[in-house]
Design an enzyme around this catalytic site. Structure first.
Site, PDB file in Angstrom:
ATOM      1  N   ASP A  43      -8.262  18.011   8.516  1.00 13.20           N
ATOM      2  CA  ASP A  43      -9.061  16.847   8.141  1.00 13.20           C
ATOM      3  C   ASP A  43      -8.374  15.983   7.092  1.00 13.20           C
ATOM      4  O   ASP A  43      -8.605  14.788   7.002  1.00 13.20           O
ATOM      5  CB  ASP A  43     -10.409  17.297   7.565  1.00 13.20           C
ATOM      6  CG  ASP A  43     -11.491  17.400   8.633  1.00 13.20           C
ATOM      7  OD1 ASP A  43     -11.309  16.812   9.722  1.00 13.20           O
ATOM      8  OD2 ASP A  43     -12.505  18.057   8.366  1.00 13.20           O
ATOM      9  N   CYS A  78      -3.227   7.739  -2.102  1.00  9.68           N
ATOM     10  CA  CYS A  78      -2.795   9.127  -1.945  1.00  9.68           C
ATOM     11  C   CYS A  78      -2.345   9.761  -3.255  1.00  9.68           C
ATOM     12  O   CYS A  78      -2.165  10.976  -3.330  1.00  9.68           O
ATOM     13  CB  CYS A  78      -1.655   9.225  -0.934  1.00  9.68           C
ATOM     14  SG  CYS A  78      -2.116   8.795   0.755  1.00  9.68           S
ATOM     15  N   ARG A 125     -13.230   7.461   4.736  1.00  5.96           N
ATOM     16  CA  ARG A 125     -12.105   6.646   4.293  1.00  5.96           C
ATOM     17  C   ARG A 125     -12.554   5.201   4.100  1.00  5.96           C
ATOM     18  O   ARG A 125     -13.539   4.739   4.687  1.00  5.96           O
ATOM     19  CB  ARG A 125     -10.965   6.682   5.312  1.00  5.96           C
ATOM     20  CG  ARG A 125     -10.306   8.048   5.499  1.00  5.96           C
ATOM     21  CD  ARG A 125      -9.514   8.453   4.286  1.00  5.96           C
ATOM     22  NE  ARG A 125      -8.825   9.729   4.507  1.00  5.96           N
ATOM     23  CZ  ARG A 125      -9.344  10.915   4.202  1.00  5.96           C
ATOM     24  NH1 ARG A 125     -10.564  10.990   3.681  1.00  5.96           N
ATOM     25  NH2 ARG A 125      -8.641  12.005   4.404  1.00  5.96           N
ATOM     26  N   TRP A 168      -8.431  14.142  15.744  1.00  4.49           N
ATOM     27  CA  TRP A 168      -8.124  15.279  14.886  1.00  4.49           C
ATOM     28  C   TRP A 168      -9.277  15.570  13.942  1.00  4.49           C
ATOM     29  O   TRP A 168      -9.936  14.653  13.430  1.00  4.49           O
ATOM     30  CB  TRP A 168      -6.885  14.975  14.052  1.00  4.49           C
ATOM     31  CG  TRP A 168      -5.593  15.242  14.770  1.00  4.49           C
ATOM     32  CD1 TRP A 168      -5.357  15.141  16.108  1.00  4.49           C
ATOM     33  CD2 TRP A 168      -4.354  15.656  14.181  1.00  4.49           C
ATOM     34  NE1 TRP A 168      -4.050  15.449  16.390  1.00  4.49           N
ATOM     35  CE2 TRP A 168      -3.409  15.766  15.233  1.00  4.49           C
ATOM     36  CE3 TRP A 168      -3.947  15.917  12.881  1.00  4.49           C
ATOM     37  CZ2 TRP A 168      -2.083  16.155  15.009  1.00  4.49           C
ATOM     38  CZ3 TRP A 168      -2.635  16.291  12.656  1.00  4.49           C
ATOM     39  CH2 TRP A 168      -1.720  16.419  13.712  1.00  4.49           C
ATOM     40  N   SER A 214      -0.395   3.872  -3.825  1.00  2.79           N
ATOM     41  CA  SER A 214      -1.258   4.296  -2.721  1.00  2.79           C
ATOM     42  C   SER A 214      -2.414   5.097  -3.281  1.00  2.79           C
ATOM     43  O   SER A 214      -2.291   5.748  -4.326  1.00  2.79           O
ATOM     44  CB  SER A 214      -0.462   5.158  -1.738  1.00  2.79           C
ATOM     45  OG  SER A 214      -1.318   5.823  -0.832  1.00  2.79           O
ATOM     46  N   PRO A 245      -3.436   0.419  -3.504  1.00  2.90           N
ATOM     47  CA  PRO A 245      -4.326   0.030  -2.405  1.00  2.90           C
ATOM     48  C   PRO A 245      -4.888   1.228  -1.655  1.00  2.90           C
ATOM     49  O   PRO A 245      -4.264   2.297  -1.584  1.00  2.90           O
ATOM     50  CB  PRO A 245      -3.408  -0.792  -1.492  1.00  2.90           C
ATOM     51  CG  PRO A 245      -2.048  -0.231  -1.738  1.00  2.90           C
ATOM     52  CD  PRO A 245      -2.023   0.168  -3.193  1.00  2.90           C
ATOM     53  N   THR A 246      -6.036   1.049  -1.085  1.00  5.93           N
ATOM     54  CA  THR A 246      -6.632   2.042  -0.214  1.00  5.93           C
ATOM     55  C   THR A 246      -5.969   1.950   1.161  1.00  5.93           C
ATOM     56  O   THR A 246      -4.946   1.284   1.327  1.00  5.93           O
ATOM     57  CB  THR A 246      -8.152   1.821  -0.121  1.00  5.93           C
ATOM     58  OG1 THR A 246      -8.745   2.936   0.540  1.00  5.93           O
ATOM     59  CG2 THR A 246      -8.491   0.526   0.601  1.00  5.93           C
ATOM     60  N   ASN A 247      -6.534   2.600   2.173  1.00  6.05           N
ATOM     61  CA  ASN A 247      -5.953   2.587   3.518  1.00  6.05           C
ATOM     62  C   ASN A 247      -5.904   1.160   4.059  1.00  6.05           C
ATOM     63  O   ASN A 247      -6.910   0.438   4.032  1.00  6.05           O
ATOM     64  CB  ASN A 247      -6.802   3.448   4.463  1.00  6.05           C
ATOM     65  CG  ASN A 247      -6.862   4.894   4.028  1.00  6.05           C
ATOM     66  OD1 ASN A 247      -5.935   5.656   4.223  1.00  6.05           O
ATOM     67  ND2 ASN A 247      -7.974   5.266   3.389  1.00  6.05           N
ATOM     68  N   LEU A 248      -4.737   0.782   4.585  1.00 11.18           N
ATOM     69  CA  LEU A 248      -4.529  -0.577   5.069  1.00 11.18           C
ATOM     70  C   LEU A 248      -4.493  -0.630   6.589  1.00 11.18           C
ATOM     71  O   LEU A 248      -4.174   0.353   7.256  1.00 11.18           O
ATOM     72  CB  LEU A 248      -3.215  -1.130   4.515  1.00 11.18           C
ATOM     73  CG  LEU A 248      -3.097  -1.175   2.997  1.00 11.18           C
ATOM     74  CD1 LEU A 248      -1.684  -1.550   2.597  1.00 11.18           C
ATOM     75  CD2 LEU A 248      -4.105  -2.157   2.424  1.00 11.18           C
TER      76      LEU A 248
END
Length: 269
Positions: free
Chosen positions: A230, A69, A169, A162, A67, A123-126
């Site tokens: 954030d 992350c 992203r 939020w 990830s 991978p980045t955000n899916l």
């Protein structure tokens, strides 16, 4: 996959030649921040059980999905693979990130000690059809789709997000990731990790406005709850390594959101 005996029985019975290890406990900022024990426990168990069983049962090659992350909260942008372990992680998803880093180390260690052919993609955000739309545990994009859809149906005047909306992203459609995984399984066989993304990012505020166009009512106001966190300020992956191998994402973000929203309408309960 958290039960070792069941994983062992599966591998002994099926003897898979190639393994794509995408199974993981995942979630958005709320789930990660409030349930860290589950995230580190379940992901460590899944990784240890599957990677070891694959090696012991003669799997020819394994692909492990990490990830974005895993990278430091304030890593230089765009984030290169070499940034791993060069700084502090984002606190809200640290448990998940540590588990994923451990998975990478396990794959690399099995390659070094046993010669086991394992590779690691980050991978980045899916997002995409079949996503998790539960507001307590989902990632930001499916959560926005549900929020704006429900606001449209209810005739609500606003949707609350939020944070400040300023963090940026990158979003990769699951079909692009699947294509990248097959590509890497066929053409990559090295120890070093490889980023997978689109090479472009967008602010959370701009993303919300885009989702509102596709799934909501254009008159619905977007309200920022700045008392909420954030997360990482920016997370854009450097995808030059994978691009140099001959792979590139092909699904534009707006088209992917429209496809995901269509799936949500057909399957939401």
């Amino acid at each position: 996959m958290t039960r070792q005996r069941e994983v062992d029985e599966f591998f002994e019975r099926e003897r898979p030649e190639y393994v794509f290890l995408s199974a993981a406990k995942v979630g958005g900022i709320l789930a990660n921040d409030t349930r860290p024990a589950e995230f580190i426990r379940d992901n460590l168990l899944i990784q240890c059980n599957v990677i070891d069983a694959a090696y012991r049962n003669g799997t020819k090659k394994l692909l492990f999905l990490g990830s974005s992350c895993i990278y430091p909260k304030f890593a230089p942008q765009p984030i290169r693979e070499e940034s791993l372990l060069t700084g502090a992680l984002e606190p809200t998803n640290q448990a998940y990130a540590v588990a994923k880093i451990a998975g990478i180390e396990m794959v690399q260690s099995y390659r070094k000690q046993y010669g086991f052919r394992g590779i690691c993609l980050q991978p980045t955000n899916l997002y995409g059809p079949g996503d998790n739309f539960d507001l307590e545990s989902s990632h930001v994009l499916p959560a926005l789709i549900r929020k704006f859809h429900e606001a449209k149906i209810a005739g609500a005047k606003s949707v609350t997000l939020w944070g400040t909306g300023a963090p940026r992203r990158e979003f990769l459609h699951v079909d692009d990731l699947a294509d990248a995984c097959v590509f890497a399984m066929q053409r990559y066989d090295e120890r070093e990790i490889v980023n997978v993304g689109v090479g472009e990012d967008i602010s959370i505020r701009a993303l919300a406005e885009l989702v509102r166009e596709v799934a909501g009512d254009g008159r619905c106001e977007i309200v920022q709850d700045t008392s909420r966190p954030d997360g990482t300020p920016r997370k854009l992956l450097d995808v030059s390594k994978l691009t140099s191998l001959g792979w590139k994402a092909t699904i534009p973000l707006r088209d992917g959101i429209a496809q995901t929203y269509a799936w949500y309408l057909a399957n939401a309960r």
